[in-house]
Design an enzyme around this catalytic site. Structure first.
Site, PDB file in Angstrom:
ATOM      1  N   ASP A  30     -34.030   7.489  10.734  1.00 22.57           N
ATOM      2  CA  ASP A  30     -34.145   8.297   9.517  1.00 22.57           C
ATOM      3  C   ASP A  30     -35.618   8.521   9.178  1.00 22.57           C
ATOM      4  O   ASP A  30     -36.072   9.652   9.004  1.00 22.57           O
ATOM      5  CB  ASP A  30     -33.444   7.599   8.341  1.00 22.57           C
ATOM      6  CG  ASP A  30     -32.000   7.279   8.648  1.00 22.57           C
ATOM      7  OD1 ASP A  30     -31.221   8.222   8.826  1.00 22.57           O
ATOM      8  OD2 ASP A  30     -31.668   6.088   8.731  1.00 22.57           O
ATOM      9  N   GLU A 272     -31.939   9.078  18.123  1.00 22.84           N
ATOM     10  CA  GLU A 272     -32.230  10.505  18.015  1.00 22.84           C
ATOM     11  C   GLU A 272     -33.673  10.835  18.386  1.00 22.84           C
ATOM     12  O   GLU A 272     -33.945  11.618  19.286  1.00 22.84           O
ATOM     13  CB  GLU A 272     -31.952  10.933  16.576  1.00 22.84           C
ATOM     14  CG  GLU A 272     -32.188  12.374  16.322  1.00 22.84           C
ATOM     15  CD  GLU A 272     -31.476  12.864  15.071  1.00 22.84           C
ATOM     16  OE1 GLU A 272     -31.928  13.854  14.515  1.00 22.84           O
ATOM     17  OE2 GLU A 272     -30.480  12.273  14.649  1.00 22.84           O
TER      18      GLU A 272
HETATM   19  O1  TRH Z   1     -33.994   3.523  15.460  1.00 21.96           O
HETATM   20  P1  TRH Z   1     -32.986   4.447  15.999  1.00 21.96           P
HETATM   21  O2  TRH Z   1     -31.858   3.811  16.663  1.00 21.96           O
HETATM   22  O3  TRH Z   1     -32.482   5.382  14.864  1.00 21.96           O
HETATM   23  C1  TRH Z   1     -31.127   5.735  14.715  1.00 21.96           C
HETATM   24  C2  TRH Z   1     -30.870   7.102  15.279  1.00 21.96           C
HETATM   25  O4  TRH Z   1     -31.737   8.077  14.788  1.00 21.96           O
HETATM   26  C3  TRH Z   1     -29.460   7.503  14.970  1.00 21.96           C
HETATM   27  O5  TRH Z   1     -29.228   8.825  15.397  1.00 21.96           O
HETATM   28  C4  TRH Z   1     -29.213   7.399  13.495  1.00 21.96           C
HETATM   29  O6  TRH Z   1     -27.896   7.696  13.242  1.00 21.96           O
HETATM   30  C5  TRH Z   1     -29.524   5.994  13.035  1.00 21.96           C
HETATM   31  O7  TRH Z   1     -30.864   5.669  13.351  1.00 21.96           O
HETATM   32  C6  TRH Z   1     -29.348   5.849  11.545  1.00 21.96           C
HETATM   33  O8  TRH Z   1     -33.646   5.408  17.110  1.00 21.96           O
HETATM   34  P2  TRH Z   1     -34.639   6.640  17.011  1.00 21.96           P
HETATM   35  O9  TRH Z   1     -33.975   7.804  16.371  1.00 21.96           O
HETATM   36  O10 TRH Z   1     -35.178   6.849  18.337  1.00 21.96           O
HETATM   37  O11 TRH Z   1     -35.797   6.152  16.041  1.00 21.96           O
HETATM   38  C7  TRH Z   1     -36.773   5.247  16.439  1.00 21.96           C
HETATM   39  C8  TRH Z   1     -38.094   5.647  15.820  1.00 21.96           C
HETATM   40  O12 TRH Z   1     -38.998   4.566  15.875  1.00 21.96           O
HETATM   41  C9  TRH Z   1     -38.761   6.804  16.552  1.00 21.96           C
HETATM   42  O13 TRH Z   1     -39.370   7.676  15.622  1.00 21.96           O
HETATM   43  C10 TRH Z   1     -39.846   6.133  17.382  1.00 21.96           C
HETATM   44  C11 TRH Z   1     -40.216   5.002  16.452  1.00 21.96           C
HETATM   45  N1  TRH Z   1     -40.875   3.854  17.094  1.00 21.96           N
HETATM   46  C12 TRH Z   1     -42.243   3.739  16.966  1.00 21.96           C
HETATM   47  O14 TRH Z   1     -42.900   4.602  16.362  1.00 21.96           O
HETATM   48  N2  TRH Z   1     -42.863   2.642  17.506  1.00 21.96           N
HETATM   49  C13 TRH Z   1     -42.184   1.680  18.193  1.00 21.96           C
HETATM   50  O15 TRH Z   1     -42.808   0.711  18.658  1.00 21.96           O
HETATM   51  C14 TRH Z   1     -40.772   1.823  18.331  1.00 21.96           C
HETATM   52  C15 TRH Z   1     -39.996   0.797  19.102  1.00 21.96           C
HETATM   53  C16 TRH Z   1     -40.139   2.928  17.765  1.00 21.96           C
END
Ligand code: TRH
Length: 376
Positions: A30, A272
C-alpha cells in the site's frame, strides 16, 4: 490485439494539486505503490499530499523524502480537514481506503456537474494491479450512487485498455548508468565463479524448500530481502541445498531495492510493486501473489502467466511456488536463454506503452476539461 495508445500527456497541461489517501492494511504494498505514484507525479511538476495512517515504512523506503511530496498523518475524526478538499484538483483513494468523512463530504459537490458551483475536482479510486480480464472491463468506469460523489475507477494493468504501470520517467536512464560491480562492492558482496545472484522477497510459505532446490540447480548467492525469507532461513529451516549461499539484506530504500533487482540474475518477488520493479529490471523473475484464503490469487497468477505468454516450465514453476500444484519433485527453471529473451520481449513491449502516470494525467485532463461529466 492491443488497443490504440491513450493520449500522451501534453506539456501545456497545468500542474495540479493531488491528494493521495493511503491506509496501510498489511505488508508494504500500500505504502510502496502510493509513494511511487506520489514521487512520479511530483517529478512531473504536480504538488502532492500523501495522507497516510502509518508512515513508518517510509523512514527506510524513502528516507530523503521527495521534492513536491508532502506526507501528512491521517486526520483523526475530530480534525476538520474539509478545507483540504477545496485546495485539491484530484483526490486519489488508494485501494478503496475511504478518505476521512469530512474531507469526503466537502469534496463530493465538486465531483459531479450540477451538484455545486465550485470548480470541478476528480475523485479517483486507484485499484490493485491484476492481469485478469475484469480489469479491462472496469478501468475508467464512473460510479455515482444516487446524489452522491462521482468516483472514477482507475485500474493499473498490462495493456493499453488498462491504466498502465508505474514507471518513473528516469528509469531507463538510471538503469543504463547502473554499475553492477560497484553495487556489489558497496554491498560487500562477492560472487564466486559461475555463481548466479538471486533476490528473494517472499511471504511465509511451505513451498520455499522446493523453490530453493530449484534455484540451486546452478550455484547461487541468494539475497534475502525483508523479514519473511530471513526468518524462514534463520534457524536453518529449511536447510540450504548444496551450491547455495544466502545473505540477509537490510531494509533498502525504494531506489536501493530497484538496484538490487537490476544487479540480480533472477528475482523472486511478491505482491504488486516488486512485481512491476522486477519486470522493469528485465531479468528472469518468479512471482508470488499475495495469498488469499479463498485461493483468489491463483487466478491472478494464471492471468499474469497468460499475459506474458509464459512457457510450460515457467507455468509449472510459478504454480508450485504459489501452492497451486503439488509437483512430485521440485519444478525446474525454464531454459535460461529462452527465459531471459521472453522476459526482455515482454518488458520491451510494455515499455512502448504509456506509463501509469502518463495515462493518469491524460485521464484527469480529459475529465476536468469536460467538467467531470461522465458524457465524454
Ligand atoms: O509488501 P507486499 O507484499 O505488498 C502487498 C501487495 O502489494 C499486495 O498486492 C497487497 O494486496 C498487499 O500488500 C496489501 O509487496 P509489494 O507490493 O511488492 O510491496 C513491497 C514494497 O516494499 C515495494 O514498494 C518495494 C519496497 N521495499 C523496499 O523499498 N525496500 C526493501 O528492502 C524491501 C524488501 C521492499
Amino acid at each position: 490485439m492491443q488497443a490504440p495508445h491513450p493520449p500522451m500527456p501534453n506539456a501545456t497541461w497545468p500542474p495540479l494539486r493531488w491528494d493521495i489517501f493511503c491506509r496501510v492494511v498489511d505488508n508494504l504494498g500500500d505504502v510502496g505503490v502510493c509513494w511511487r505514484l506520489a514521487a512520479d507525479l511530483a517529478d512531473r511538476g504536480h504538488r502532492v499530499r500523501l495522507v497516510i495512517d502509518d508512515a513508518t515504512a517510509l523512514r527506510w523506503m524513502a528516507p530523503q523524502g521527495h521534492a513536491g511530496v508532502q506526507v501528512l498523518p491521517w486526520p483523526q475524526d475530530k480534525v476538520d480537514c474539509s478545507a483540504w478538499a477545496s485546495q485539491v484538483d484530484v483526490a486519489i483513494e488508494a485501494f478503496a481506503c475511504d478518505p476521512p468523512a469530512r474531507y469526503a463530504q466537502a469534496l463530493a459537490p465538486r465531483t459531479a456537474p450540477g451538484v455545486g458551483t465550485a470548480p470541478p475536482a476528480l475523485w479517483i479510486n486507484l485499484e490493485y494491479l491484476s492481469a485478469e480480464p475484469y480489469v479491462e472491463r472496469s478501468h475508467g468506469l464512473p460510479s455515482r450512487p444516487l446524489g452522491g460523489a462521482l468516483k472514477w475507477f482507475y485500474f493499473p494493468g498490462f495493456n493499453t485498455r488498462t491504466g498502465g504501470l508505474i514507471r518513473a520517467q528516469d528509469l531507463l536512464e538510471n538503469q543504463q548508468a547502473f554499475d553492477r560491480d560497484s553495487w556489489l562492492l558497496q554491498q560487500h558482496l562477492s560472487l564466486q565463479p559461475g555463481e548466479r545472484l538471486v533476490s528473494l522477497f517472499c511471504y511465509h510459505t511451505t513451498t520455499l524448500p522446493d523453490l530453493l532446490q530449484t534455484l540451486a540447480g546452478t550455484p547461487c548467492l541468494v539475497l534475502l530481502a525483508g523479514p519473511q525469507a530471513q526468518s524462514l532461513l534463520a534457524a536453518g529451516t529449511p536447510p540450504l541445498p548444496s551450491g547455495m549461499r544466502v545473505q540477509a539484506m537490510p531494509w533498502l530504500s525504494q531506489p536501493g531495492f530497484d538496484r538490487m533487482l537490476w544487479a540480480c540474475d533472477v528475482n523472486v518477488v511478491r505482491g504488486e510493486d516488486s512485481l512491476v520493479r522486477a519486470l522493469w529490471a528485465g531479468k528472469p523473475f518468479i512471482w508470488q501473489a499475495y495469498p488469499q484464503h479463498d485461493g483468489a490469487h491463483h487466478a491472478k497468477v494464471q492471468a499474469l502467466l497468460t499475459q506474458m505468454q509464459a512457457d510450460a516450465d515457467l507455468r509449472a514453476l510459478w504454480a508450485a511456488w504459489n501452492g497451486m500444484a503439488v509437483p512430485a519433485q521440485p519444478a525446474r527453471l525454464p531454459a535460461w536463454a529462452a527465459w531471459t529473451a521472453q522476459t526482455l520481449r515482454w518488458r520491451d513491449s510494455l515499455l512502448t506503452q504509456p506509463s501509469l502516470c502518463d495515462q493518469l494525467q491524460a485521464f484527469v485532463h480529459t475529465r476536468l476539461q469536460a467538467g467531470a461529466s461522465t458524457d465524454d
